[in-house]
Design a protein around this motif. Structure first.
Motif, PDB file in Angstrom:
ATOM      1  N   ALA A 102      -7.575  21.152  53.900  1.00  0.00           N
ATOM      2  CA  ALA A 102      -8.902  21.005  53.296  1.00  0.00           C
ATOM      3  C   ALA A 102      -9.079  19.630  52.661  1.00  0.00           C
ATOM      4  CB  ALA A 102      -9.134  22.105  52.260  1.00  0.00           C
ATOM      5  N   MET A 103      -7.986  19.062  52.148  1.00  0.00           N
ATOM      6  CA  MET A 103      -8.049  17.725  51.532  1.00  0.00           C
ATOM      7  C   MET A 103      -7.803  16.619  52.560  1.00  0.00           C
ATOM      8  SD  MET A 103      -6.151  18.306  47.837  1.00  0.00           S
ATOM      9  CE  MET A 103      -4.537  18.506  48.552  1.00  0.00           C
ATOM     10  N   GLU A 104      -7.634  17.026  53.828  1.00  0.00           N
ATOM     11  CA  GLU A 104      -7.359  16.104  54.932  1.00  0.00           C
ATOM     12  C   GLU A 104      -6.071  15.310  54.722  1.00  0.00           C
ATOM     13  OE1 GLU A 104     -10.787  13.845  56.124  1.00  0.00           O
ATOM     14  OE2 GLU A 104     -12.035  15.646  56.275  1.00  0.00           O
ATOM     15  N   GLU A 105      -5.106  15.942  54.090  1.00  0.00           N
ATOM     16  CA  GLU A 105      -3.770  15.368  53.931  1.00  0.00           C
ATOM     17  C   GLU A 105      -2.882  16.025  54.992  1.00  0.00           C
ATOM     18  OE1 GLU A 105      -2.283  15.237  49.910  1.00  0.00           O
ATOM     19  OE2 GLU A 105      -4.275  14.786  49.124  1.00  0.00           O
ATOM     20  N   PHE A 106      -3.135  15.624  56.228  1.00  0.00           N
ATOM     21  CA  PHE A 106      -2.531  16.308  57.367  1.00  0.00           C
ATOM     22  C   PHE A 106      -1.019  16.128  57.445  1.00  0.00           C
ATOM     23  CE2 PHE A 106      -6.973  15.442  58.787  1.00  0.00           C
ATOM     24  CZ  PHE A 106      -7.413  16.753  58.706  1.00  0.00           C
ATOM     25  N   ASP A 107      -0.513  14.968  57.015  1.00  0.00           N
ATOM     26  CA  ASP A 107       0.934  14.763  57.049  1.00  0.00           C
ATOM     27  C   ASP A 107       1.645  15.773  56.148  1.00  0.00           C
ATOM     28  OD1 ASP A 107      -0.285  13.475  54.870  1.00  0.00           O
ATOM     29  OD2 ASP A 107       1.293  11.956  54.716  1.00  0.00           O
ATOM     30  N   LYS A 108       1.069  16.041  54.979  1.00  0.00           N
ATOM     31  CA  LYS A 108       1.659  17.026  54.064  1.00  0.00           C
ATOM     32  C   LYS A 108       1.502  18.443  54.618  1.00  0.00           C
ATOM     33  CE  LYS A 108       1.104  14.160  49.976  1.00  0.00           C
ATOM     34  NZ  LYS A 108       0.382  13.968  48.711  1.00  0.00           N
ATOM     35  N   ALA A 109       0.399  18.699  55.286  1.00  0.00           N
ATOM     36  CA  ALA A 109       0.199  20.011  55.917  1.00  0.00           C
ATOM     37  C   ALA A 109       1.250  20.227  57.000  1.00  0.00           C
ATOM     38  CB  ALA A 109      -1.206  20.123  56.498  1.00  0.00           C
ATOM     39  N   MET A 110       1.513  19.184  57.805  1.00  0.00           N
ATOM     40  CA  MET A 110       2.523  19.292  58.862  1.00  0.00           C
ATOM     41  C   MET A 110       3.902  19.589  58.269  1.00  0.00           C
ATOM     42  SD  MET A 110       1.645  16.328  61.637  1.00  0.00           S
ATOM     43  CE  MET A 110       0.374  15.292  60.954  1.00  0.00           C
ATOM     44  N   LEU A 111       4.245  18.886  57.206  1.00  0.00           N
ATOM     45  CA  LEU A 111       5.547  19.112  56.566  1.00  0.00           C
ATOM     46  C   LEU A 111       5.658  20.531  56.020  1.00  0.00           C
ATOM     47  CD1 LEU A 111       6.044  15.723  54.671  1.00  0.00           C
ATOM     48  CD2 LEU A 111       7.403  16.591  56.585  1.00  0.00           C
ATOM     49  N   THR A 112       4.600  20.990  55.373  1.00  0.00           N
ATOM     50  CA  THR A 112       4.597  22.340  54.807  1.00  0.00           C
ATOM     51  C   THR A 112       4.739  23.391  55.903  1.00  0.00           C
ATOM     52  OG1 THR A 112       3.209  21.599  52.969  1.00  0.00           O
ATOM     53  CG2 THR A 112       3.262  23.964  53.406  1.00  0.00           C
ATOM     54  N   LEU A 113       3.984  23.236  56.976  1.00  0.00           N
ATOM     55  CA  LEU A 113       4.038  24.207  58.078  1.00  0.00           C
ATOM     56  C   LEU A 113       5.389  24.155  58.792  1.00  0.00           C
ATOM     57  CD1 LEU A 113       0.417  23.632  59.313  1.00  0.00           C
ATOM     58  CD2 LEU A 113       1.297  25.792  58.392  1.00  0.00           C
ATOM     59  N   SER A 114       5.943  22.966  58.960  1.00  0.00           N
ATOM     60  CA  SER A 114       7.264  22.839  59.599  1.00  0.00           C
ATOM     61  C   SER A 114       8.325  23.520  58.750  1.00  0.00           C
ATOM     62  CB  SER A 114       7.625  21.364  59.802  1.00  0.00           C
ATOM     63  OG  SER A 114       6.740  20.779  60.725  1.00  0.00           O
ATOM     64  N   GLU A 115       8.225  23.335  57.443  1.00  0.00           N
ATOM     65  CA  GLU A 115       9.174  23.989  56.534  1.00  0.00           C
ATOM     66  C   GLU A 115       9.028  25.511  56.612  1.00  0.00           C
ATOM     67  OE1 GLU A 115       9.835  24.257  51.745  1.00  0.00           O
ATOM     68  OE2 GLU A 115       9.344  22.273  52.574  1.00  0.00           O
ATOM     69  N   ALA A 116       7.800  25.978  56.630  1.00  0.00           N
ATOM     70  CA  ALA A 116       7.560  27.424  56.730  1.00  0.00           C
ATOM     71  C   ALA A 116       8.141  27.977  58.025  1.00  0.00           C
ATOM     72  CB  ALA A 116       6.066  27.711  56.639  1.00  0.00           C
TER      73      ALA A 116
END
Length: 195
Positions: free
Chosen positions: A45-59
Motif C-alpha cells: 500500500a505504501m509502494e515499498e515493494f522491496d520491503k514487501a518482497m522481503l517480507t513475503l520471501s521470509e513468510a
C-alpha cells in the motif's frame, strides 16, 4: 484486531509496528502468517515493494506451500518488472494447483512482458477456457501475444472481441496494425481514422 483497524484506516506504519512485535512473540502459527500478510500488504500500500518482497520471501520460508503468499509475491515481482521471478513463482503455484486461474493469468501476462509470445498465447487460451473470461484486457493481451507471434488471423479475431467488450483506442490501434501486417492498408487506415 487493532492492527487490522490501523490498516483499514491507512495507518500502515503503525500496522507494521504492531505486526512485527506480534511475529516476535510466541503466537499460533496461523496468526503469525496473518501478521506477515498484513505487513506485506502495508508495504504494498505504501509502494515499498522491496520491503514487501522481503517480507513475503521470509513468510514463504515458514509457509513454503502457501499459494496465496506465493501469488502475492509473484504479483509484486510483476509490478516491479521482475517478470522472470514472477514466472518462477507462478510456476510454483501451478505445481500445487495446475488450474489456478490467478497463476495462469499471471504467467500469461508475465510471458507477454518477457517476449515469450507463444507461451503467453497458451496461457491466455487456458485462462479463458478455464474461467470463461470476457474481460477486454485479457482478450487484448491475448491478441497482442498472437500479433507479436505473427499469428494475424487469431490476433484480429481476439482484438475484435476485446473491442466489442470495451472500446479502447489501443485496441483500435492494434486492429489497424494487424490489418497493415496482413497487407490490408485501406482497412488499416479506416480503422485508424475511426479511432
Amino acid at each position: 484486531a487493532k492492527a487490522r483497524a490501523e490498516f483499514a484506516a491507512g495507518n500502515y506504519q503503525e500496522t507494521i509496528k504492531l505486526m512485527k512485535d506480534f511475529t516476535l512473540k510466541d503466537a499460533p502459527k496461523r496468526r503469525i502468517k496473518r501478521a506477515y500478510v498484513l505487513i506485506a500488504d502495508s508495504y504494498i500500500a505504501m509502494e515499498e515493494f522491496d520491503k514487501a518482497m522481503l517480507t513475503l520471501s521470509e513468510a514463504l520460508e515458514f509457509y513454503p506451500k502457501d499459494i496465496n503468499l506465493r501469488l502475492t509475491l509473484a504479483g509484486v515481482y510483476y509490478i516491479c518488472d521482475l517478470n522472470s521471478r514472477a514466472i518462477e513463482e507462478y510456476e510454483q503455484v501451478l505445481k500445487q494447483d495446475d488450474d489456478n486461474p490467478k497463476a495462469i493469468l499471471g504467467l500469461a501476462e508475465s510471458m507477454l512482458k518477457e517476449g515469450f509470445y507463444n507461451k503467453a498465447c497458451e496461457y491466455f487460451k487456458k485462462y479463458i477456457k478455464l474461467t470463461n473470461s470476457q474481460a477486454a484486457n485479457v482478450y487484448y493481451n491475448y491478441a497482442m501475444s498472437n500479433y507479436m507471434s505473427n499469428n494475424f488471423e487469431p490476433a484480429l479475431e481476439l482484438a475484435l472481441i476485446s473491442f466489442e467488450q470495451k472500446e479502447l483506442p489501443d485496441t483500435k490501434l492494434l486492429i489497424a496494425k494487424i490489418y497493415k501486417s496482413q497487407g490490408k492498408l485501406e482497412k488499416a487506415l479506416l480503422t485508424i481514422r475511426d479511432a
